[in-house]
Write a protein that holds these residues in place. Sequence first.
Motif, mmCIF file in Angstrom:
data_model
loop_
_atom_site.group_PDB
_atom_site.id
_atom_site.type_symbol
_atom_site.label_atom_id
_atom_site.label_comp_id
_atom_site.label_asym_id
_atom_site.label_seq_id
_atom_site.Cartn_x
_atom_site.Cartn_y
_atom_site.Cartn_z
ATOM 1 N N ASP A 106 0.749 -1.285 0.085
ATOM 2 C CA ASP A 106 0.107 0.118 -0.034
ATOM 3 C C ASP A 106 0.959 1.257 0.083
ATOM 4 N N GLY A 107 2.022 1.338 -0.409
ATOM 5 C CA GLY A 107 3.122 2.420 -0.393
ATOM 6 C C GLY A 107 4.314 2.115 0.129
ATOM 7 N N ALA A 108 5.284 3.091 -0.399
ATOM 8 C CA ALA A 108 6.679 3.060 0.152
ATOM 9 C C ALA A 108 6.883 3.140 1.559
ATOM 10 N N LYS A 109 6.143 4.188 2.212
ATOM 11 C CA LYS A 109 6.281 4.565 3.679
ATOM 12 C C LYS A 109 6.280 3.241 4.539
ATOM 13 N N SER A 110 5.215 2.636 4.230
ATOM 14 C CA SER A 110 4.928 1.384 4.964
ATOM 15 C C SER A 110 5.995 0.365 4.871
ATOM 16 N N VAL A 130 17.897 13.487 4.133
ATOM 17 C CA VAL A 130 17.130 12.484 3.482
ATOM 18 C C VAL A 130 15.544 12.232 4.165
ATOM 19 N N TYR A 131 14.815 11.727 3.395
ATOM 20 C CA TYR A 131 13.320 11.285 3.870
ATOM 21 C C TYR A 131 13.480 10.922 5.210
ATOM 22 N N PRO A 132 12.578 11.378 6.021
ATOM 23 C CA PRO A 132 12.921 10.989 7.685
ATOM 24 C C PRO A 132 12.617 9.774 8.011
ATOM 25 N N ASN A 176 17.150 11.484 -4.901
ATOM 26 C CA ASN A 176 16.899 12.167 -3.595
ATOM 27 C C ASN A 176 15.843 13.079 -3.163
ATOM 28 N N ASN A 177 15.334 12.627 -2.101
ATOM 29 C CA ASN A 177 14.192 13.395 -1.472
ATOM 30 C C ASN A 177 14.973 13.980 -0.095
ATOM 31 N N PRO A 178 15.300 15.309 0.129
ATOM 32 C CA PRO A 178 14.942 16.455 -0.422
ATOM 33 C C PRO A 178 15.828 17.033 -1.485
ATOM 34 N N PHE A 204 17.311 0.426 -1.300
ATOM 35 C CA PHE A 204 17.308 1.619 -2.363
ATOM 36 C C PHE A 204 15.873 2.079 -2.662
ATOM 37 N N ASP A 205 15.577 3.373 -2.289
ATOM 38 C CA ASP A 205 14.205 3.906 -2.525
ATOM 39 C C ASP A 205 14.177 4.739 -3.502
ATOM 40 N N SER A 206 13.544 4.032 -4.839
ATOM 41 C CA SER A 206 13.307 4.946 -6.007
ATOM 42 C C SER A 206 12.014 5.525 -6.185
ATOM 43 N N ALA A 207 11.362 6.163 -5.232
ATOM 44 C CA ALA A 207 10.395 6.515 -5.585
ATOM 45 C C ALA A 207 10.153 7.696 -6.507
ATOM 46 N N TYR A 208 11.175 8.348 -6.831
ATOM 47 C CA TYR A 208 11.016 9.407 -7.871
ATOM 48 C C TYR A 208 11.794 8.947 -9.148
ATOM 49 N N GLU A 209 11.853 7.696 -9.341
ATOM 50 C CA GLU A 209 12.614 7.321 -10.589
ATOM 51 C C GLU A 209 11.822 7.739 -11.872
ATOM 52 N N CYS A 234 9.612 0.947 -4.101
ATOM 53 C CA CYS A 234 9.175 2.017 -4.664
ATOM 54 C C CYS A 234 7.823 1.997 -4.730
ATOM 55 N N SER A 235 7.199 3.311 -5.304
ATOM 56 C CA SER A 235 5.789 3.664 -5.077
ATOM 57 C C SER A 235 5.206 4.215 -6.378
ATOM 58 N N LEU A 236 3.850 4.308 -6.361
ATOM 59 C CA LEU A 236 3.266 5.043 -7.593
ATOM 60 C C LEU A 236 2.951 6.293 -7.151
ATOM 61 N N SER A 237 2.933 6.722 -5.832
ATOM 62 C CA SER A 237 2.841 8.090 -5.155
ATOM 63 C C SER A 237 3.022 9.222 -6.236
ATOM 64 N N LYS A 238 4.459 9.246 -6.592
ATOM 65 C CA LYS A 238 4.811 10.288 -7.399
ATOM 66 C C LYS A 238 4.795 10.124 -8.682
ATOM 67 N N THR A 239 4.857 8.660 -9.324
ATOM 68 C CA THR A 239 4.937 8.473 -10.461
ATOM 69 C C THR A 239 3.459 8.679 -11.177
ATOM 70 N N THR A 245 -4.312 7.354 -3.069
ATOM 71 C CA THR A 245 -4.819 5.999 -3.670
ATOM 72 C C THR A 245 -4.008 4.747 -3.150
ATOM 73 N N ARG A 246 -2.689 4.803 -3.016
ATOM 74 C CA ARG A 246 -1.916 3.942 -2.037
ATOM 75 C C ARG A 246 -1.699 2.736 -2.845
ATOM 76 N N MET A 247 -0.477 2.800 -3.687
ATOM 77 C CA MET A 247 0.192 1.512 -4.100
ATOM 78 C C MET A 247 1.664 1.707 -4.199
HETATM 79 N N1 PLP Z 1 10.133 7.664 -0.128
HETATM 80 C C1 PLP Z 1 10.272 8.776 -0.404
HETATM 81 C C2 PLP Z 1 11.761 8.971 -0.693
HETATM 82 C C3 PLP Z 1 9.567 9.731 -0.259
HETATM 83 O O1 PLP Z 1 9.527 11.044 -0.778
HETATM 84 C C4 PLP Z 1 8.056 9.407 -0.168
HETATM 85 C C5 PLP Z 1 7.041 10.199 -0.030
HETATM 86 O O2 PLP Z 1 7.150 11.504 -0.016
HETATM 87 C C6 PLP Z 1 7.961 8.011 0.186
HETATM 88 C C7 PLP Z 1 8.972 7.202 0.101
HETATM 89 C C8 PLP Z 1 6.418 7.524 0.507
HETATM 90 O O3 PLP Z 1 5.870 7.036 -0.440
HETATM 91 P P1 PLP Z 1 4.425 6.416 -0.353
HETATM 92 O O4 PLP Z 1 3.300 7.545 -0.619
HETATM 93 O O5 PLP Z 1 4.242 5.312 -1.473
HETATM 94 O O6 PLP Z 1 4.015 6.154 1.164
#
Ligand code: PLP
Length: 393
Positions: A106-110, A130-132, A176-178, A204-209, A234-239, A245-247
Amino acid sequence: MSILVNDNYQNLAQNYLFSNIAKKVKAYTEANPDKKVIRLGIGDVTLPLVPTVIEAMHKAVDEMGNQATFRGYAPECGYDFAIEAVIKHYAAWNVELGMNEVFISDGAKSDCGNITDIFGDNEILIPDPVYPVYLDSNIMNGRRISYLAANQENGFLPMPEGVEKKSYIIYICSPNNPTGAVYNKEQLKEWVDFANETQSVIIFDSAYEAFIKGDYPHSIFEIEGSRTCAIEICSLSKTAGFTGTRMGYTIVPEQLVCSGTQLNKMWNRRQCTKFNGTSYIIQRAGEAALSEKGFKECLDNIAYYMENAKLIADVLDEKGIWYTGGISSPYIWLKCPNGMKSWEFFDYLLNELQIVGTPGAGFGSQGEGYFRLTSFGSREATQEAVERIRKGL
Ligand code: PLP
């Protein structure tokens, strides 16, 4: 007498970064109800889901209302159709993945938080800033944490050179975020070689690939040797604009073995025990987002955000304010003008120009004196913020 709680929570910073920001903005808007605040702080998307995704969701909803096509519990690790969509997405970069190596979530944060379940008491290497979530989830588990300083000198891309050779869990976020910094192939190869040599594991977090422009790896699995040392989240949040929506998905290669145990099997066991699957409707939405047509539409949305990034970058150029990012990432990472500290600049922007950004110090101590602006706002809001900066900064 009382039950014991997880004392590690005492070691967390008092407030999550974005709640602090929200509190300050709330106080300001309550005191100044006539002022229009523009929010370029939190990394949330604003464009609606693309038509192909919406169509797939409508169809899935109808299926759920029909006895013949109704679905109950989803497979814990994802429906085959969603896994296949991810595998196809990776094939574009010549990365081959097995059906049992991709775990839909349901997402990369979890997943970032939950992945700590399968590791013991290791030393953790975390880039700063980095992302906290990497930091806080490891603090919650009482882990020993070391930092990889990311700064202007190393282009916000810390390398293994100088890092003591022992086993770590190493977090890498690229883009990288930020900071928006992106590792190239050679740099990631150095990290992969370091990890294999020291029997470390890279997360490896590729959320912004999907924002990458140019010849940079979208996945750690484009790098030779990575299958024995890396997990990708990875996540579809930003893609695809799935923040609400959460995946997401996590990839754990079969060859990744630590202390004689296959991490793929452990993650499967963890998910099957503690997670009951991503909703069918959402997985159909994710499949649609990664389809040829859906992904093209998603890239159009990303292009819109990147035009916003260009507007912000241009006004910073005019003002002679140093910044990076905004090319392969939706974030602009700027140096606070006049030697201001991050929270000082936050207050200044909010009080003087009614613009909300994110203080760099909230992403780690090396972020002090820097500031993050996001291009995820609407065009109108971004243009107005840019005009305020042009006139007022
Ligand atoms: N990883 C990074 C680097 C992010 O910046 C974010 C969200 O801002 C996430 C993961 C979280 O993604 P998700 O919305 O899939 O939980």
